[in-house]
Scaffold this motif. Sequence first.
Motif, PDB file in Angstrom:
ATOM      1  N   LEU A  49       0.798  -1.224   0.000  1.00 42.41           N
ATOM      2  CA  LEU A  49       0.000   0.000   0.000  1.00 42.41           C
ATOM      3  C   LEU A  49       0.837   1.284   0.000  1.00 42.41           C
ATOM      4  CD1 LEU A  49      -2.824   1.162  -0.117  1.00 42.41           C
ATOM      5  CD2 LEU A  49      -2.953   0.961   2.366  1.00 42.41           C
ATOM      6  N   PRO A  50       1.867   1.404   0.830  1.00 44.51           N
ATOM      7  CA  PRO A  50       2.631   2.661   0.819  1.00 44.51           C
ATOM      8  C   PRO A  50       3.224   2.999  -0.554  1.00 44.51           C
ATOM      9  CG  PRO A  50       3.192   1.384   2.761  1.00 44.51           C
ATOM     10  CD  PRO A  50       2.344   0.508   1.887  1.00 44.51           C
ATOM     11  N   MET A  51       3.718   1.995  -1.262  1.00 42.01           N
ATOM     12  CA  MET A  51       4.306   2.239  -2.582  1.00 42.01           C
ATOM     13  C   MET A  51       3.211   2.617  -3.590  1.00 42.01           C
ATOM     14  SD  MET A  51       7.077   2.634  -4.171  1.00 42.01           S
ATOM     15  CE  MET A  51       8.244   1.937  -3.034  1.00 42.01           C
ATOM     16  N   ALA A  52       2.069   1.970  -3.498  1.00 44.57           N
ATOM     17  CA  ALA A  52       0.964   2.304  -4.403  1.00 44.57           C
ATOM     18  C   ALA A  52       0.489   3.735  -4.165  1.00 44.57           C
ATOM     19  CB  ALA A  52      -0.191   1.323  -4.218  1.00 44.57           C
ATOM     20  N   ILE A  53       0.462   4.155  -2.905  1.00 36.65           N
ATOM     21  CA  ILE A  53       0.075   5.531  -2.576  1.00 36.65           C
ATOM     22  C   ILE A  53       1.113   6.509  -3.113  1.00 36.65           C
ATOM     23  CG2 ILE A  53      -0.165   7.176  -0.666  1.00 36.65           C
ATOM     24  CD1 ILE A  53      -1.549   4.910   0.920  1.00 36.65           C
ATOM     25  N   LYS A  54       2.386   6.206  -2.877  1.00 36.21           N
ATOM     26  CA  LYS A  54       3.462   7.096  -3.306  1.00 36.21           C
ATOM     27  C   LYS A  54       3.456   7.278  -4.825  1.00 36.21           C
ATOM     28  CE  LYS A  54       8.458   7.717  -3.080  1.00 36.21           C
ATOM     29  NZ  LYS A  54       9.726   7.133  -2.664  1.00 36.21           N
ATOM     30  N   ARG A  55       3.249   6.183  -5.553  1.00 38.19           N
ATOM     31  CA  ARG A  55       3.266   6.235  -7.024  1.00 38.19           C
ATOM     32  C   ARG A  55       1.929   6.668  -7.620  1.00 38.19           C
ATOM     33  NH1 ARG A  55       6.576   0.668  -8.210  1.00 38.19           N
ATOM     34  NH2 ARG A  55       8.585   1.444  -7.479  1.00 38.19           N
ATOM     35  N   GLN A  56       0.912   6.748  -6.793  1.00 36.96           N
ATOM     36  CA  GLN A  56      -0.451   7.051  -7.236  1.00 36.96           C
ATOM     37  C   GLN A  56      -0.871   6.110  -8.370  1.00 36.96           C
ATOM     38  OE1 GLN A  56      -1.049  11.257  -7.920  1.00 36.96           O
ATOM     39  NE2 GLN A  56      -0.547  11.747  -5.807  1.00 36.96           N
ATOM     40  N   ASP A  57      -0.575   4.843  -8.149  1.00 38.12           N
ATOM     41  CA  ASP A  57      -0.859   3.777  -9.104  1.00 38.12           C
ATOM     42  C   ASP A  57      -2.288   3.279  -8.870  1.00 38.12           C
ATOM     43  OD1 ASP A  57      -1.086   1.354 -10.491  1.00 38.12           O
ATOM     44  OD2 ASP A  57       0.977   0.749 -10.044  1.00 38.12           O
ATOM     45  N   VAL A  58      -3.204   3.728  -9.713  1.00 37.66           N
ATOM     46  CA  VAL A  58      -4.627   3.418  -9.534  1.00 37.66           C
ATOM     47  C   VAL A  58      -4.879   1.913  -9.537  1.00 37.66           C
ATOM     48  CG1 VAL A  58      -6.933   3.664 -10.558  1.00 37.66           C
ATOM     49  CG2 VAL A  58      -5.389   5.616 -10.488  1.00 37.66           C
ATOM     50  N   LYS A  59      -4.282   1.204 -10.480  1.00 40.76           N
ATOM     51  CA  LYS A  59      -4.512  -0.240 -10.593  1.00 40.76           C
ATOM     52  C   LYS A  59      -4.031  -0.965  -9.333  1.00 40.76           C
ATOM     53  CE  LYS A  59      -3.536  -4.090 -13.706  1.00 40.76           C
ATOM     54  NZ  LYS A  59      -2.819  -4.513 -14.914  1.00 40.76           N
ATOM     55  N   LYS A  60      -2.838  -0.643  -8.878  1.00 40.31           N
ATOM     56  CA  LYS A  60      -2.269  -1.289  -7.685  1.00 40.31           C
ATOM     57  C   LYS A  60      -3.061  -0.895  -6.431  1.00 40.31           C
ATOM     58  CE  LYS A  60       1.204  -3.670  -5.905  1.00 40.31           C
ATOM     59  NZ  LYS A  60       1.497  -5.044  -6.233  1.00 40.31           N
ATOM     60  N   LEU A  61      -3.419   0.389  -6.335  1.00 38.89           N
ATOM     61  CA  LEU A  61      -4.216   0.858  -5.190  1.00 38.89           C
ATOM     62  C   LEU A  61      -5.527   0.088  -5.103  1.00 38.89           C
ATOM     63  CD1 LEU A  61      -3.989   4.750  -5.005  1.00 38.89           C
ATOM     64  CD2 LEU A  61      -3.748   3.179  -3.101  1.00 38.89           C
ATOM     65  N   ARG A  62      -6.191  -0.024  -6.239  1.00 40.86           N
ATOM     66  CA  ARG A  62      -7.481  -0.720  -6.266  1.00 40.86           C
ATOM     67  C   ARG A  62      -7.312  -2.174  -5.824  1.00 40.86           C
ATOM     68  NH1 ARG A  62     -11.302   1.852  -8.486  1.00 40.86           N
ATOM     69  NH2 ARG A  62     -10.103   2.825 -10.147  1.00 40.86           N
ATOM     70  N   ALA A  63      -6.266  -2.846  -6.321  1.00 37.60           N
ATOM     71  CA  ALA A  63      -6.031  -4.247  -5.977  1.00 37.60           C
ATOM     72  C   ALA A  63      -5.721  -4.408  -4.486  1.00 37.60           C
ATOM     73  CB  ALA A  63      -4.879  -4.802  -6.821  1.00 37.60           C
ATOM     74  N   VAL A  64      -4.851  -3.559  -3.963  1.00 34.96           N
ATOM     75  CA  VAL A  64      -4.468  -3.669  -2.552  1.00 34.96           C
ATOM     76  C   VAL A  64      -5.655  -3.347  -1.648  1.00 34.96           C
ATOM     77  CG1 VAL A  64      -2.967  -2.696  -0.754  1.00 34.96           C
ATOM     78  CG2 VAL A  64      -2.021  -3.223  -2.997  1.00 34.96           C
ATOM     79  N   LEU A  65      -6.413  -2.315  -1.991  1.00 34.65           N
ATOM     80  CA  LEU A  65      -7.564  -1.940  -1.165  1.00 34.65           C
ATOM     81  C   LEU A  65      -8.669  -2.998  -1.219  1.00 34.65           C
ATOM     82  CD1 LEU A  65      -7.644   1.889  -1.866  1.00 34.65           C
ATOM     83  CD2 LEU A  65      -6.934   0.748   0.247  1.00 34.65           C
ATOM     84  N   THR A  66      -8.829  -3.637  -2.369  1.00 31.81           N
ATOM     85  CA  THR A  66      -9.799  -4.738  -2.472  1.00 31.81           C
ATOM     86  C   THR A  66      -9.379  -5.884  -1.565  1.00 31.81           C
ATOM     87  OG1 THR A  66     -10.385  -4.129  -4.732  1.00 31.81           O
ATOM     88  CG2 THR A  66     -10.871  -6.393  -4.070  1.00 31.81           C
ATOM     89  N   LYS A  67      -8.086  -6.186  -1.581  1.00 30.80           N
ATOM     90  CA  LYS A  67      -7.578  -7.251  -0.706  1.00 30.80           C
ATOM     91  C   LYS A  67      -7.780  -6.876   0.756  1.00 30.80           C
ATOM     92  CE  LYS A  67      -3.779 -10.429  -0.371  1.00 30.80           C
ATOM     93  NZ  LYS A  67      -2.620 -10.932  -1.084  1.00 30.80           N
TER      94      LYS A  67
END
Length: 196
Positions: A49-67
């Motif tokens: 999650l921290p890396m997805a937030i830092k990169r503002q990676d929508v796809k990764k954010l969505r996947a991590v938050l779904t998990k």
Amino acid sequence: TGALNKAIFLAKRSDEAAKEHPEYFKGGHEKSIAEAEALVAELEVMLHLPMAIKRQDVKKLRAVLTKADDCNVESELIDQGKLLLAQLDVTEVLQKATAKRDEPKLVETLQKARELGVERAKIVKAEQVLAMIYARAELEAAVESKDAARISAAITAAGLAGVPRKAITDAEVVLATMNRPARSPPTAKSRPTTRG
């Protein structure tokens, strides 16, 4: 998490073996496996999650938050990720509506963007496009009305709002033709008549 995943795998294999030979085993590892899987899921969420937030990676954010939702993991970092994802989603919609000059979508999305605290520059750009759409619509309505004062005011507003120059020029032409004094039809000059 690799070692923990291996331990889960081995515990599952042990349970499978226990089902085949119940005389050698008392009880299973279901509860321990479930706890370990939940721990792995939470660790993976908190790791990615921290890396997805830092990169503002929508796809990764969505996947991590779904998990995180699937595993009932909660934290301030997850709340921050959810807010960022909502901001990124509404920003994308706002940019598309701005590019398409889609008035209803702009109005709807601008409200959401303000509520979510989207970057001010993006909101201002969308507001400017919306103001230009309104000014152009008023300019067209003013020309239709044939009201010189309304057309004049609409021309000024359109210029300030960034309405394309051609639309403004067309309205100025209409206004100029309205302000010209009407010409009276040419009259024949009287000729002196001679009698005689």
